[in-house]
Structure formats: C-alpha cells, structure tokens
Design an enzyme around this catalytic site. Structure first.
Site, mmCIF file in Angstrom:
data_model
loop_
_atom_site.group_PDB
_atom_site.id
_atom_site.type_symbol
_atom_site.label_atom_id
_atom_site.label_comp_id
_atom_site.label_asym_id
_atom_site.label_seq_id
_atom_site.Cartn_x
_atom_site.Cartn_y
_atom_site.Cartn_z
ATOM 1 N N GLY A 90 0.857 -1.171 0.000
ATOM 2 C CA GLY A 90 0.000 0.000 0.000
ATOM 3 C C GLY A 90 0.893 1.220 0.000
ATOM 4 O O GLY A 90 1.833 1.302 -0.795
ATOM 5 N N SER A 122 6.137 -5.194 -0.698
ATOM 6 C CA SER A 122 6.034 -3.790 -1.089
ATOM 7 C C SER A 122 6.263 -2.870 0.110
ATOM 8 O O SER A 122 7.362 -2.819 0.640
ATOM 9 C CB SER A 122 4.668 -3.555 -1.746
ATOM 10 O OG SER A 122 4.580 -2.286 -2.321
ATOM 11 N N ALA A 123 5.256 -2.146 0.579
ATOM 12 C CA ALA A 123 5.432 -1.270 1.744
ATOM 13 C C ALA A 123 5.897 -2.059 2.959
ATOM 14 O O ALA A 123 6.723 -1.586 3.750
ATOM 15 C CB ALA A 123 4.127 -0.538 2.053
ATOM 16 N N HIS A 159 9.598 -2.976 -6.380
ATOM 17 C CA HIS A 159 9.015 -2.665 -7.704
ATOM 18 C C HIS A 159 10.032 -1.955 -8.598
ATOM 19 O O HIS A 159 9.654 -1.150 -9.448
ATOM 20 C CB HIS A 159 7.766 -1.791 -7.588
ATOM 21 C CG HIS A 159 6.762 -2.245 -6.576
ATOM 22 N ND1 HIS A 159 6.073 -3.428 -6.693
ATOM 23 C CD2 HIS A 159 6.312 -1.671 -5.433
ATOM 24 C CE1 HIS A 159 5.253 -3.555 -5.664
ATOM 25 N NE2 HIS A 159 5.392 -2.508 -4.883
ATOM 26 N N GLU A 194 10.227 -7.127 -9.656
ATOM 27 C CA GLU A 194 9.038 -7.924 -9.405
ATOM 28 C C GLU A 194 9.341 -9.418 -9.542
ATOM 29 O O GLU A 194 10.025 -9.838 -10.494
ATOM 30 C CB GLU A 194 7.926 -7.539 -10.384
ATOM 31 C CG GLU A 194 7.561 -6.060 -10.346
ATOM 32 C CD GLU A 194 7.002 -5.607 -9.013
ATOM 33 O OE1 GLU A 194 7.734 -5.651 -8.009
ATOM 34 O OE2 GLU A 194 5.829 -5.218 -8.981
#
Length: 235
Positions: A90, A122-123, A159, A194
């Site tokens: 997020g 991710s986050a 990413h 990724e």
C-alpha cells in the site's frame, strides 16, 4: 534469529494475490496455525477489514488462518504473541505513520529480530530497511520519522524498474531517484524487481526469485546481483 521473506510485490502479472510465493510461504510459516496481518498501508478504497479478508483468502490455500492487528485491543501484545506476521503493501508513508502512532515500530522490530517468522511485501518490505526514504510512494501523510525496522542493513526500492530505452517519457528513472538519495545519504539501496525476494535467516541475506536485483552504493557504479547472491557482506 531473524526469519524473513522480504518480497518486492504481492502479485505478479496474470497471477493471484501471493500465488507465486505460496510454495515458499508454506515452508516459511510451517509452524503457524494463525498469522497476524498488519493492514496499515491499505491500498486506496480498502478498509482494514477488506484487506485482511483478501489476505485470509490467500492463506486459506495453505491452511493458515489470518487475524488483522486492528482486531486486537492490545496490538503490542498481538505482535509479541504472534506465531507469524505479515505486513502488506500500500502506501509506506501511511504504514510508517500508523506504526509510530500506535508505538509499534520498536516492538515489531524486536519481535522479528527474536525470530518470529515475518513476511513483507512492497510497503511491508520497505519498512525492513534502515529507513523508508527510498520508497516510490507519495507522501500522503507525514510520519514522525523515516527510520524503520532495520531488519536488513540497507534500504530497498521494491518494484524496481529499469529504464525503457524505447520510451519517450522524460521523467526521472528509479535509478536517477536512487542517485539523488545517494547525493545526501550513504546507505546502500537494493532495487528489487518484481518476482524477487530476500530470504533472511539470522544475519544471512540471500536473493531469491527469477530476476536479478540492482545494488546501488554511494559513489560506485550500480551492480547487478544474480539470484542466489549472498548480500550478507552488507552487514
């Protein structure tokens, strides 16, 4: 002893949520019947409940139940007593702000460093570095500090994208932005593409997945690291 999977992303193109990681997660969380999920970085338009339900559907495939940290009266005790912990993606600014708001940053770091199995995407991976300053996210809120968990001795850029030589876009590339960071900061930065992740066991950090990662160090040329590379030398 630290026991973490730190992934660039939760979802690959044409794949379901966490599908590409499920074989790894089955082993990683093999001793867990229930997983504590931290949904604070929640994507736009999702409630904590929505996000937790999405994660629960994915982990049901490997017979692990999921509880969101927002379901507990005492989130500190929830972290300390967790069999395993997952922090989803997020917005990193929002995630870090919430962790500081509830005084959870230090206890989360201590719990992970003590050996509770952890998954970040991710986050949730950004916060494993020394600071969150190499995130791609917009600063939609203002955290009290950029300092994060320090599970690994460098920063991440999940990413990570290589420049497209056929593109007419004239904006900054990820590499340019990381070089801007290194104009003022000396921390190494790993561009995690990724489908790639870091496996952390104690002080050993191994690059996994099917793609190389790109390592940036201040005043040095970027270096491509092959899958299977040991990044423990950055300790």
């Amino acid at each position: 002893m630290k026991n973490c999977i730190i992934a660039s992303t939760s979802t690959l193109h044409e794949g379901g949520y966490l599908d590409y990681l499920l074989p790894e997660l089955r082993l990683h969380f093999k001793d867990c019947q229930t997983l504590l999920f931290i949904p604070f970085a929640r994507p736009s338009g999702m409630t904590h409940e929505d996000y937790t339900a999405k994660v629960a559907l994915a982990f049901a495939k490997i017979n692990i139940a999921v509880l969101g940290i927002h379901e507990f009266e005492n989130p500190t005790e929830a972290i300390q007593n967790a069999e395993g912990i997952f922090t989803g993606g997020g917005n990193t600014f929002l995630l870090v702000s919430q962790l500081y708001k509830f005084n959870l940053m230090t206890i989360l770091a201590d719990t992970i460093k003590a050996g509770t199995p952890y998954l970040g995407c991710s986050a949730g991976s950004n916060i494993c570095g020394l600071t969150m300053q190499t995130t791609n996210d917009m600063p939609i809120v203002y955290p009290p500090s950029f300092q994060t968990l320090g599970i690994i001795p460098f920063n991440l850029n999940p990413h990570y994208l290589d420049p497209d030589i056929n593109s007419q876009h004239m904006g900054e590339t990820r590499e340019t932005r990381i070089k801007e960071f290194h104009a003022f900061n000396s921390l190494p930065v790993l561009g995690l593409r990724e489908g790639s992740w870091l496996e952390v066991k104690g002080n050993k950090i191994i690059l996994k997945g099917n793609l190389q990662a790109r390592l940036f160090r201040q005043n040095q040329l970027p270096e491509e690291l092959e899958t299977g590379s040991d990044l423990s030398f950055l300790n």
